[in-house]
Each structure stands twice: as structure tokens, then as C-alpha cells.
Design an enzyme around this catalytic site. Structure first.
Site, PDB file in Angstrom:
ATOM      1  N   GLU A 187      -8.731  68.277  -5.972  1.00  0.00           N
ATOM      2  CA  GLU A 187      -9.641  67.173  -6.268  1.00  0.00           C
ATOM      3  C   GLU A 187     -10.744  67.217  -5.210  1.00  0.00           C
ATOM      4  O   GLU A 187     -10.477  66.973  -4.034  1.00  0.00           O
ATOM      5  CB  GLU A 187      -8.841  65.860  -6.153  1.00  0.00           C
ATOM      6  CG  GLU A 187      -9.106  64.861  -7.221  1.00  0.00           C
ATOM      7  CD  GLU A 187      -8.229  63.601  -7.060  1.00  0.00           C
ATOM      8  OE1 GLU A 187      -8.286  62.764  -7.940  1.00  0.00           O
ATOM      9  OE2 GLU A 187      -7.492  63.466  -6.051  1.00  0.00           O
TER      10      GLU A 187
ATOM     11  N   ASN B 219      -4.258  59.782  -7.558  1.00  0.00           N
ATOM     12  CA  ASN B 219      -3.362  58.771  -6.986  1.00  0.00           C
ATOM     13  C   ASN B 219      -3.694  57.364  -7.475  1.00  0.00           C
ATOM     14  O   ASN B 219      -2.818  56.510  -7.545  1.00  0.00           O
ATOM     15  CB  ASN B 219      -3.393  58.834  -5.460  1.00  0.00           C
ATOM     16  CG  ASN B 219      -2.651  60.070  -4.970  1.00  0.00           C
ATOM     17  OD1 ASN B 219      -1.874  60.654  -5.726  1.00  0.00           O
ATOM     18  ND2 ASN B 219      -2.903  60.492  -3.752  1.00  0.00           N
TER      19      ASN B 219
ATOM     20  N   HIS C  27      -9.050  67.364  -1.744  1.00  0.00           N
ATOM     21  CA  HIS C  27      -7.684  66.819  -1.790  1.00  0.00           C
ATOM     22  C   HIS C  27      -6.745  67.821  -2.450  1.00  0.00           C
ATOM     23  O   HIS C  27      -6.798  68.024  -3.659  1.00  0.00           O
ATOM     24  CB  HIS C  27      -7.722  65.477  -2.552  1.00  0.00           C
ATOM     25  CG  HIS C  27      -6.384  64.830  -2.700  1.00  0.00           C
ATOM     26  ND1 HIS C  27      -6.103  63.952  -3.704  1.00  0.00           N
ATOM     27  CD2 HIS C  27      -5.247  64.944  -1.964  1.00  0.00           C
ATOM     28  CE1 HIS C  27      -4.849  63.561  -3.590  1.00  0.00           C
ATOM     29  NE2 HIS C  27      -4.314  64.150  -2.550  1.00  0.00           N
TER      30      HIS C  27
ATOM     31  N   SER D 109      -6.080  61.856   1.040  1.00  0.00           N
ATOM     32  CA  SER D 109      -5.671  61.453  -0.313  1.00  0.00           C
ATOM     33  C   SER D 109      -6.054  60.008  -0.569  1.00  0.00           C
ATOM     34  O   SER D 109      -5.888  59.514  -1.668  1.00  0.00           O
ATOM     35  CB  SER D 109      -4.172  61.654  -0.489  1.00  0.00           C
ATOM     36  OG  SER D 109      -3.482  60.965   0.525  1.00  0.00           O
TER      37      SER D 109
END
Ligand code: HSC
Length: 720
Positions: free
Chosen positions: A445, A483, A433, A412
């Protein structure tokens, strides 16, 4: 358009608008003309309406919605059919959705191929059926079943539609031949008997007054925030109460009201955005049009922790065999137990039978030997987020797996290249991800590194769809897209708390906006110690020690409440207290905790932070604009090539309310000029937060007036 031909005294009107025969102006005009022609042709005994290319019709052409209404409306065509003395038969294969099903419901009879699906999915794009669906479907399927179809938008398969009374026959073999045969068999029957207009709404013993109230209450709580489901109920209830023509009139009023609503615009945008993300391109060349995906017939997952077990579960439930690898038997058994637990959860929810779950489990091969990965087509590494460890794993995978195997890392945060260089096949290394809980969260992702090949990207994009995820391709940067945007969003939440808000206040602002959960509840759920470790690790790498007194981190404003809570043993839900205290069954009910408010007060006093009343509007604005500004920087840097990609990430990664499109769509509605000015104001007010430095692209776009669909191009990052 619609093609007209005659066979065996039957007029055939074939809707023709690839790929799904959407009811564009040309198709509606063609259909109307065809019906009129057949009605006036003495040699024609009956009519068959069908679709070209394997589908009947997917409804109104959604792309035309913003252009106003031209051409004949479906109900006008329908009224003409109602008056026809020659039977009109809808011969359905593929899908008959929305206006497509409405056309079929205007036909006197409906037959369908076994593989066909029919439905009224308008609610998914913020509408109600506007071509007679709310009035005619309850006359065919009965009030209860029609209401369910219209409110949920879920299509039903041909066999079920037959039982419901929507279809007259389900056939195998050539649908057109069957349609002609069926039409001729009805040529001498009075069409008025088959006309849905002439039937009452079937109530099947239900009382419309009690049913209406119950349905409205149910829909209000189930589809919180969504306008269209309520209108669906109102229209179907109305259809049961008033004469046919009045109900059609009301339906049309509701439809037009919703069509111009912000929610419908946002939902239509989301529909197309989801399809746009399949059109990817790489900076070094290669894109979705030219790259060929490698077939993936078996997968390995390294690491049977919560993430790895969830990923393995996605794989086996999608029909692929999966080797789940752990370093020792104890960890492996734990992982398999967690996987089984999740699988049985789906059985308990009735989403799968126990037998189907057993079949899924038979596809799983738990293992402690890397040799078992020798022949798999793809491996997903899901070990602890530590670069050294991941590089070791990749080095071993590279030596063990066959040369064609694609190696994915479920990181991540880590740079894909730093993992890829541990192998001799950096072109076959890519980031995948997954989001926690990995079995349930739809977003995937996919992250390319500087040497990831187009074939590898095509393979993981296709794989994402195979395991029923929503795959979005992004470039590599700290936090990738999800993120990275989340960081300023949560930072502002914490700053607001430092300045005077409470965690519960922040969370209720977000939930009132439509987010499924507030940021502090999410933090408690995933564990405050997790964020603490990530921050400590990031600081350690930079040679800095974060303490409970740190107000700045490398010159940037920093909130150390997380460090304070960890110091007090408040790690989140797992310890019964974090930003909230937890009570109720299984300690799952969050309650505002006076102790945590006291901790925050004391902490701020010690650090000399003056607290004040922070209003709800300010909280919402700061959190969202900080994140939106980051979104524009992501576009600017080419990490994403379209604003739509960012929005899909927020829809599926964080549950952004779909009726608001996504943060970038939301920004477009706020107006970029206003958004830019606000961000500039916050930048002046909070100079020590990098995330308030205004995006250059945003500044440029705020002057340009370009629509969202052109933002990627304006950034110069579009690769197609
Ligand atoms: C103004 C006059 C109105 C008259 C009154 C109307 C009243 C009516 O009640 C309102 C409606 O019908 S509201 C409508 C109610 N109907 C719906 O909401 C149905 C929405 N559609 C679906 O659910 C799915 O697309 C299908 C199940 C049809 C196919 O799924 P699949 O096999 O996974 O394939 P895919 O990748 O999903 O689509 C392939 C391509 O087709 C494209 N496209 C599709 N439908 C379109 C449409 N209606 N339009 C335009 N385009 C449409 C799609 O964008 C894509 O294009 P791309 O350029 O290649 O990206």
C-alpha cells in the site's frame, strides 16, 4: 485484424491487435480469411502465421467475452487448417497463450524464438481452453504434461516446450525469416502427418482411469473453491477417452458453461482490476502518464525487526543492493539471522538454489552506521510504530541522505504528513505499507501525503513492481485502506462473539466463504497483545483508559474481550493460547478451548450482555457489510479513486477469494440496493457503531444502477 502478404511463395498472416494480438472478432476473421486465401492461391506453397509487435498472441480478447460469440470460432479455423494440403507454420515470439497457443496447435508445425513462452492460462480467469487446447495439447505434450500446463495455467519457456513436444524447433534470429525457411522445408511433406487431430493422446504408460481419479482428487483439495481446475481435468481426461470430435464438442460445452459463471466473471474482473491500479493520479495533479520515476539502484532499510528484515529480503532477492540498518550490533545480528532463516526457507522449498541465496546475501550490507545510507536512492523506515521515534529517524535521514533520496515510511497507521514535516523534503516522503510477513505478502500500500510529488509516487509504484509486489496507491487516513476496512470487519467478529458466537464458529464461517484464515486465528498468529497495545495507545492519546469492563469507547460500542484475554495471559499462538489453545507440532494446531468459552461467558455475564444463537449467515453479513460500507466511505473521501483498488487490496492483503472478485465486486453482485438497505437495518439495530452509518455514496449509487467501473467517477474523486 490480420495482415496478409506473400514472400518467396509463402503466405504470411500476421495477427495485428496491439498490444498483445488478442483474438478479437476482427483478428479471427482476418486469420480465417488469410488461411482461405492462401489455400486457394496456386502460387502459395506454404503459410506462416505470426504476430505483430513482438508477441504471437495472448489468446481470446477477454474484453469481448461479455458480448457473446461473433466471428469464426478457433476450432472452425482449425478444422480448415486440418484439411489444408499446404503446411501452416506458427512462428512464435513473445507469448502464445490461451487461444494463441490453440491457433499454434492447429498449425501443422510450431517454431519459436528462444525468449518465447507458451501456455494455457485460461484457468486463471475461471475457464478451460475452449479452442481445442484440452484436446490437442495432450496429443502434442502427452497427457501428464498437458494436464499440468492446463490446470496450473503456468506458461513454459520455449526450450522446455520443445522438449515436451509442443514445439518443433527453437530458433534464434529473426522469427519470420526462420518461419519462412521452415515452411518451405516442409512444403512437400504430407500435412496430414503433422496434424495433431490424427495423433492419439500420448499416455506414456499411464492408466487413464487411475490417473483421472487421482488428478480430480488432487485438484479438488489444492484449488479449494475454484470451479475451473476441475473442469480442466474433466476435459483433458475426456480427450484421452473419446474420439477427437466428441472431445472438442465437450470442451466447448464446458467452456461456455464456465464463461457465463460468476467465478469466471469475478476472475476476469480481477485480471483487469490488477491492471487498472497502475493508472494512478494525485489530487494536486500529476499522474502515471506524466510522472517520471527516479531510477532506484540501491535501497536502505532502517530497522531490522521482523518487518525490516523481510523488506530487506524482498529487495535483495529482486536484485537490488540493500543496506540494513539497526541501532546496535545485537539487534542487527538478530535481524540478519531472521533474514537468513527466511531465505533458507525458500531454498528448502526449492524456490531458489543455495548458490542463488548466497548471491542474494552478497547484496546485503548490514550496518549500524547511518552514514552507510548517504548514497542510497531510497530508504524504507521500518522502526517501531511511534510517531516521535519515526520523526527522529526522518530528521536524521534527511540530514544524512543525498537530497534526491526518497524517504519511505512503513507505517500502518500514522499520517504521512506528520512524518514528512520532520524533513526538509516532504515532496520525497511517502508511505510504503508492507504486510506481514513482508517477504511473502504481495500487497504494497503506497500512501501519498499532501506534498508527495508525482515523481516520488511514480518511483514507489515502479519500485513495488521491481520487488514483485502489487503496489496500490492510496491517500492518507487512519489505517489507510486495508486496516481501515479491517477494523469494522474484526469489530463485528468480536461483537458476534460477545452476543453468542464462538471464535471457531466465526472463523469457520469465513473459511467456508473462502478466506484463507479466520479473523481469530489471524489475531492469535499476530499476537493479541499487539491489538491490545494499539488500542491502549489510541485510547491514551485521547485521555481515556480502556479496562476489561469498557463497553463503550468515546460513545461507540466496544468489545473488551481482548483486554480480558491479555489479562489472563492469553496472547495468542506465542503463549500457546489465545482465542484458541494450540497443540501439535510446534504448537501450531488451533483447538477450540473450553476455557476461552468460559472466559467469554463470564465476561459477558459480568457486563450484562445477553448471549443468544448467532447464525452463520448473520456473522458473514455483519462482517462483510460493515467492511463494504467502509469501502464506499473510502471512495467517497477520495482515499481510493476506484473500487478496483479496494478489491486488489483485499485480494493481495487479506486473501479474499479471487473467484469472488473482491468485496466491492461482491457488493456489486449482491446488488447495491440490497446492500444499502441491509446496512441501514444494521444501523438502526446497532446505533452505537459508527461503521454502520450508511455511506452517502452507497446510498446514491444504490439508486443509480451505475456499474462498478463508474463508482469512482460518481464519487467525484477520479483524478484521471
Ligand atoms: C470469444 C472467442 C473466443 C475464442 C476461443 C477462445 C478460447 C481460449 O481458450 C480462451 C482464451 O484464450 S482466454 C485468454 C487467455 N489468455 C490469457 O489469459 C492471457 C492474459 N494475459 C497475460 O497473461 C498478460 O497480459 C501477458 C503475458 C499477455 C502480457 O503481460 P504484460 O506484458 O505484463 O502486460 P499486461 O499489462 O498484462 O497486458 C498489456 C495489456 O494487454 C491487455 N491484455 C492482455 N491479454 C489480453 C487478452 N487476452 N485480452 C484482452 N486484453 C489483454 C491487458 O489488459 C493490458 O491492457 P492495458 O489496457 O494496457 O492495461
Amino acid at each position: 485484424m490480420a495482415e496478409y502478404s506473400i514472400r518467396d511463395s509463402v503466405a504470411i498472416i500476421q495477427l495485428d491487435n496491439a498490444p498483445v494480438n488478442a483474438l478479437s472478432v476482427a483478428v479471427r476473421t482476418g486469420l480465417y480469411d488469410g488461411i482461405e486465401r492462401a489455400a486457394g492461391d496456386g502460387s502459395v506453397k506454404a503459410v506462416v502465421v505470426c504476430g505483430k509487435g513482438g508477441n504471437f498472441c495472448a489468446g481470446a480478447d477477454i474484453k469481448e467475452f461479455d458480448e457473446g460469440s461473433k466471428g469464426p470460432w478457433i476450432t472452425e479455423i482449425g478444422d480448415f487448417m486440418d484439411r489444408m494440403r499446404k503446411p501452416v507454420v506458427a512462428a512464435i515470439e513473445g507469448v502464445a497463450l490461451g487461444g494463441g497457443l490453440e491457433v499454434a496447435l492447429f498449425c501443422h508445425y510450431r517454431i519459436a524464438a528462444k525468449n518465447a513462452r507458451v501456455g494455457q492460462p485460461e484457468v486463471n480467469i475461471g475457464l478451460i481452453p475452449g479452442g481445442g487446447g484440452t484436446v490437442r495439447l495432450p496429443r502434442a505434450a502427452g497427457f501428464k504434461q498437458a494436464l499440468e500446463m492446463i490446470v496450473t495455467g503456468n506458461p513454459v519457456r520455449a526450450e522446455r516446450a520443445l522438449k515436451m513436444g509442443v514445439l518443433d524447433e527453437v530458433v534464434s534470429g529473426n522469427i519470420l525469416e526462420a518461419g519462412i525457411k521452415f515452411a518451405l522445408s516442409k512444403a512437400h511433406i504430407d500435412t496430414s502427418l503433422a496434424c495433431l487431430r490424427n495423433r492419439p493422446v500420448r499416455m506414456d504408460g499411464l492408466n487413464i482411469d487411475t490417473k483421472a481419479d487421482a488428478a480430480l482428487a488432487h485438484v479438488k483439495s489444492k484449488y479449494k473453491g475454484f470451479e475451473a481446475p476441475m473442469f480442466c481435468v474433466k476435459a483433458v481426461v475426456n480427450a484421452a477417452r473419446v474420439p477427437y470430435d466428441d472431445a472438442i464438442q465437450k470442451e466447448r460445452e464446458y467452456f461456455f458453461e464456465l464463461r457465463t459463471s460468476g467465478q469466471s466473471q469475478a476472475l476476469r474482473y480481477a485480471f483487469f482490476a490488477e491492471r487498472q491500479i497502475a493508472r494512478w493520479g494525485l489530487p494536486g495533479g500529476g499522474d502515471y502518464r506524466t510522472a517520471r520515476a527516479i531510477p532506484v539502484r540501491s535501497v536502505g532499510v532502517v530497522g531490522a525487526g521482523t518487518m525490516g528484515a523481510g523488506i530487506a529480503l524482498c529487495i535483495i532477492t529482486s536484485g537490488l543492493p540493500c543496506v540494513l540498518l539497526e541501532q546496535n550490533q545485537e539487534f542487527l545480528e538478530k535481524g540478519v539471522t531472521s533474514l537468513r532463516g527466511q531465505l533458507m526457507g525458500t531454498v528448502r522449498l526449492g524456490k531458489m538454489t543455495a548458490g542463488e541465496a548466497e548471491v542474494c546475501l552478497s547484496r546485503l550490507k548490514p550496518s549500524t552506521s547511518m552514514e552507510d545510507l548517504k548514497h542510497v536512492d531510497m530508504v524504507i523506515e521500518a522502526v517501531f510504530e511511534d510517531l516521535k521515534l519515526k520523526r527522529e529517524v526522518f530528521e536524521r535521514l534527511d540530514k544524512t541522505c543525498k537530497p534526491e533520496t526518497i524517504l519511505c515510511t512503513n507505517t500502518s497507521t500514522l499520517d504521512i504528513d506528520s512524518v514528512a514535516t520532520a524533513t526538509g523534503r516532504p515532496d520525497k516522503v511517502v508511505g510504503t505499507h508492507f504486510f506481514a510477513p513482508s517477504y511473502l505478502m504481495k500487497l504494497l500500500e503506497n500512501i501519498y501525503g499532501s506534498r508527495t510529488s508525482p515523481e516520488t509516487v511514480a518511483t514507489v509504484m515502479r519500485f513495488g513492481k521491481t520487488i514483485r509486489k502489487v503496489p496500490v496507491l492510496v491517500g492518507s487516513c487512519t489505517g489507510f485502506v486495508a486496516n481501515r476496512m479491517l477494523a469494522p470487519y474484526t469489530a463485528e467478529a468480536q461483537f458476534c462473539v460477545e452476543e453468542g458466537a464462538s471464535p471457531a464458529q466465526v472463523d469457520s464461517v469465513l473459511m467456508d466463504f473462502g478466506m484463507p484464515m479466520g479473523t481469530f486465528r489471524v489475531s492469535d498468529l499476530s499476537g493479541i497483545d499487539v491489538s491490545f497495545s494499539i488500542r491502549r495507545e489510541a485510547a491514551r492519546k485521547l485521555g481515556v483508559t480502556l479496562t476489561v469492563d469498557s463497553r463503550y469507547f468515546r460513545g461507540q460500542r466496544h468489545c473488551s474481550l481482548i483486554e480480558r484475554l491479555v489479562e489472563k495471559g492469553r496472547l495468542g499462538r506465542k503463549t500457546g493460547k489465545g482465542w484458541y489453545k494450540y497443540e501439535g507440532p510446534g504448537g501450531t494446531v488451533p483447538l477450540e478451548d473450553p476455557d476461552v468459552l468460559e472466559i467469554i461467558e463470564t465476561h459477558c455475564r459480568a457486563l450484562g450482555i445477553e448471549r443468544r444463537n448467532v447464525g452463520s449467515h448473520e456473522i458473514q453479513e455483519r462482517m462483510q457489510l460493515a467492511m463494504i460500507n467502509e469501502g464506499f466511505k473510502i471512495l467517497e473521501e477520495g482515499i481510493c479513486t476506484r473500487a478496483e483498488e479496494i478489491d486488489v487490496i483485499w485480494l493481495y492483503g487479506f486473501g479474499w477469494p479471487r473467484y469472488l472478485g473482491g468485496p466491492m465486486f461482491y457488493a456489486s453482485k449482491l446488488g447495491l440496493k440490497r446492500v444499502f438497505e441491509k446496512i441501514c437495518t444494521f444501523h438502526k439495530r446497532f446505533p452505537h457503531s459508527q461503521h454502520w452509518v450508511p455511506s452517502v455514496l452507497l446510498g446514491k449509487l444504490s439508486e443509480s444502477g451505475l456499474p462498478l467501473s463508474k463508482w469512482g467517477e460518481a464519487a467525484g474523486t477520479s483524478r484521471l
